[in-house]
Design a protein around this motif. Structure first.
Motif, PDB file in Angstrom:
ATOM      1  N   PRO A   1       0.815  -1.212   0.000  1.00  0.00           N
ATOM      2  CA  PRO A   1       0.000   0.000   0.000  1.00  0.00           C
ATOM      3  C   PRO A   1       0.851   1.266   0.000  1.00  0.00           C
ATOM      4  O   PRO A   1       1.928   1.296   0.579  1.00  0.00           O
ATOM      5  N   SER A   2       0.339   2.297  -0.662  1.00  0.00           N
ATOM      6  CA  SER A   2       0.916   3.635  -0.607  1.00  0.00           C
ATOM      7  C   SER A   2      -0.208   4.617  -0.319  1.00  0.00           C
ATOM      8  O   SER A   2      -1.372   4.342  -0.633  1.00  0.00           O
ATOM      9  N   TYR A   3       0.152   5.750   0.259  1.00  0.00           N
ATOM     10  CA  TYR A   3      -0.875   6.683   0.730  1.00  0.00           C
ATOM     11  C   TYR A   3      -0.516   8.118   0.379  1.00  0.00           C
ATOM     12  O   TYR A   3       0.662   8.488   0.331  1.00  0.00           O
ATOM     13  N   MET A   4      -1.563   8.909   0.156  1.00  0.00           N
ATOM     14  CA  MET A   4      -1.394  10.328  -0.129  1.00  0.00           C
ATOM     15  C   MET A   4      -2.488  11.100   0.600  1.00  0.00           C
ATOM     16  O   MET A   4      -3.625  10.622   0.713  1.00  0.00           O
ATOM     17  N   ILE A   5      -2.134  12.266   1.101  1.00  0.00           N
ATOM     18  CA  ILE A   5      -3.122  13.163   1.690  1.00  0.00           C
ATOM     19  C   ILE A   5      -3.182  14.415   0.828  1.00  0.00           C
ATOM     20  O   ILE A   5      -2.143  15.003   0.497  1.00  0.00           O
ATOM     21  N   ILE A   6      -4.392  14.796   0.448  1.00  0.00           N
ATOM     22  CA  ILE A   6      -4.604  15.966  -0.407  1.00  0.00           C
ATOM     23  C   ILE A   6      -5.355  17.018   0.396  1.00  0.00           C
ATOM     24  O   ILE A   6      -6.378  16.723   1.029  1.00  0.00           O
TER      25      ILE A   6
END
Length: 651
Positions: A617-622
């Motif tokens: 898994p990889s994650y991003m916060i926008i």
């Protein structure tokens, strides 16, 4: 002048005497024993106890050029009282401490003085997930406590039973000795499903008294990987029977400690009774030295790629045969192993050799890797090695077609390797998403079409549809009726449960699929098109795959956090690619609250390249204005996730 000199001399003497007096009151505990810990990163080299302070001399061990942190909320706890940390020496509290190239560092942590006579103390570095905790540190020089110290397993010789297909529930009952609820352990087990080819994951709670129970559905005798905290063991189980285990947790922690491992043992680590007791005790208390065909370091892997890149088919097969012979020689040289254990280890090596030698596609992969040629680029002046029947003459020499092979976790992968192999070396017409039935070719290689191997292959072909969340059609149901009774029963049971799941999923809510129709959107415009509807809200993006175990584990861990943000301006966005089978994806997402998209390979590749997604898994916060503010590979943990989202919400 003379008077001044005398005064200075007297002052120096007083300071010296004062310091000497203080030092006389200081007591040093060298490498104190402890009963349990949450991490191997921080080791206590010594503790200095005085009337003015308690000083922990810490040696840290972690990956070079990665950071650790000791938070300012760190405390000592003893006899019901809490002693907050005062300072760090050589480390700044609550700031990132970057490990040097050696992966080792030393610093001091300074706490208030402890009352005289304090015998044990707990070191608690906060309450967040991943915090460093060391329990029951012995300040009196005594060894760690274990209620199992001195206990011995009976001297029994393991007997290896021939597995039979017999679906049932295997029960595992356990107790972690000297467990305390503050340890906060939960358990997970993984079993290799030879029928589906997947890994069945199961979770269980550790009760306050350290006990736990697991009920594992099995088609035949097999083993599971059990893990909780630092407890990692292989447990052989039998359908319809019970296996019990007492776990010597203090001894497991002692053996993992660089400072404690050479001190006297607290006894054996595991005490099994019930089904497979003798085998489980040997495997987990006296494990064989590792023998493997695979590279064991990055340097070995690079050399293997370099060697394989220029090989022809015969050289490739001989390469893996040589590695097998070397590994077998190491196994043969080990003494003290029971025949049952040795048989299992040798069987694993044989199956591993077959799988590796059946993968000549590695030659092209290595060639591209060594020459830095992208996978989708056309190879010029390269002749792809294509094996035919003659190449696979080694298979019947190393596959026994015996039920004993069911004990190996490699067996599930072997079945897939056989199913996906094109023995003819010619292009075969295939239906979309269907693997052609090559049973006749496998029979030609093996010299028979009978035995457990062919029973399992027949079941695997049908289970593949169920695994992809596709109920068996009429033709497949007819084929299921032709399988052996135990496999037929298992297939029909799986099929009924799948149909029930599909009906239940139709009633679920809280998830949205393709809020934006992405079918015809160019890859370079896709991400903006997906996220634009959420302007004014914080978006948590999860790049995942249906087959990714860590992805699913992170989703479970994040559920409480998502509930905390219900009604807030936060959107949870889940992005998957075509390597997540459509049927599987469609049936998994009803249990994952949020917005969902399944992209084409081209769309997925573009977005992954754009944001540097190199794995899941990889994650991003926008942020609310649509600006990406954070990206990372691997789950950050629920506490950190909540903290980061709260911070973004408050902007």
């Amino acid at each position: 002048m003379k008077t001044l000199v005398i005064k200075q001399t007297l002052l120096t003497c007083l300071l010296f005497l004062s310091c000497t007096g203080l030092q006389a009151q200081e007591r040093i505990v060298e490498q104190p024993a402890f009963d349990a810990w949450s991490s191997t990163t921080l080791e206590i080299d010594k503790i200095a106890l005085s009337d003015t302070a308690t000083v922990f001399y810490i040696d840290a061990y972690f990956r070079p050029k990665y950071w650790i942190q000791v938070v300012k909320e760190t405390t000592l706890r003893a006899d019901g009282k809490t002693y907050p940390i005062k300072a760090g020496d050589g480390i700044t509290l609550s700031e990132k401490f970057w490990m040097p190239e050696s992966g080792e560092a030393s610093f001091r942590l300074i706490f208030p003085p402890l009352p005289k006579g304090t015998k044990t103390v707990d070191f608690i570095e906060g309450n967040e997930e991943g915090a460093f905790k060391i329990w029951n540190i012995h300040l009196d020089g005594s060894p760690a406590n274990s209620s199992l110290a001195g206990k011995k397993n009976p001297a029994e010789t393991p007997v290896l039973e021939t597995p039979i297909l017999n679906s049932g529930i295997a029960t595992l009952k356990g107790k972690i000795a000297d467990y305390k609820p503050v340890f906060g352990l939960d358990g997970t087990s993984w079993s290799y499903n030879t029928l589906t080819g997947g890994v069945d994951e199961s979770h269980f709670k550790i009760q306050p008294d350290g006990t736990f129970t697991q009920e594992i559905p099995l088609l035949h005798a097999s083993w599971i990987h059990l893990a909780t905290g630092f407890i990692n063991c292989r447990v052989y189980l039998k359908p319809g029977e019970m296996t019990s285990v007492e776990i010597n947790f203090p001894e497991i922690c002692r053996q993992q400690s660089k400072k404690q491992k050479d001190k006297p043992s607290l006894g054996e680590k595991y005490f099994f009774t019930g089904a497979f007791a003798a085998l489980n005790n040997e495997v987990n208390n006296r494990p064989a030295a590792p023998t493997s065909l695979s590279p064991q370091s990055q340097e070995e892997y690079i050399k293997m790629m370099s060697d394989v890149a220029s090989m022809n088919l015969d050289e490739f097969k001989d390469y893996w045969l040589k590695r097998y012979q070397e590994a077998k020689a190491k196994l043969d040289g080990q003494t003290g192993l029971s025949e049952a254990y040795r048989t299992l280890l040798l069987q694993d090596l044989k199956l591993s050799f077959v799988q590796q030698a059946m993968s000549p596609s590695m030659i092209e992969y290595a060639y591209r890797s060594v020459n830095k040629i992208p996978r989708d680029s056309v190879l010029v002046d390269y002749v792809k090695p294509i094996p035919t029947f003659d190449y696979y003459d080694f298979i019947p020499q190393y596959i026994s077609n015996s039920p004993l092979e069911l004990y190996s976790n490699s067996y599930a992968y072997l079945l897939d390797a056989l199913r996906y192999t094109n023995f003819r070396g010619e292009k075969q017409a295939t239906e979309e998403e269907k693997v052609p039935d090559n049973t006749a070719d496998i029979a030609k290689v093996m010299g028979t079409d009978k035995g457990i191997l062919f029973d399992m292959l027949a079941g695997r072909r049908l289970a593949a549809s169920i695994k992809e969340f596709k109920p068996l059609d009429e033709k497949e149901l007819q084929l299921a009726e032709q399988t052996v009774p135990e496999i037929r029963s298992a297939l029909l049971d799986m099929n009924d449960k799948l149909k029930q799941t599909i009906e239940e999923n139709k009633k679920k809510s809280g998830y949205t699929v393709n809020r934006v129709n992405i079918a015809d959107i160019p890859a370079e415009e896709l991400f903006n098109a997906i996220t634009t509807p959420y302007r004014g809200k914080v978006v948590f993006v999860d790049f995942w795959a249906t087959w990714c175990g860590p992805c699913k584990a992170a989703m479970r861990a994040s559920e409480p956090v998502k509930k905390d943000f219900v009604g807030k301006d936060i959107v949870f966005l889940y992005l998957a690619g075509e390597n997540s089978p459509k049927g599987t994806w469609e049936q998994m997402i009803p249990d994952i609250k949020g917005e969902h998209y399944r992209m084409t390979d081209a769309q997925w590749t573009y977005i992954c390249n754009k944001f540097g997604v190199q794995g899941v898994p990889s994650y991003m916060i926008i942020s609310k204005d649509g600006t990406p503010t954070h990206f990372q590979v691997g789950f950050m943990g629920p506490d950190k996730m909540k903290e980061m989202l709260m911070k973004e919400l408050d902007k």
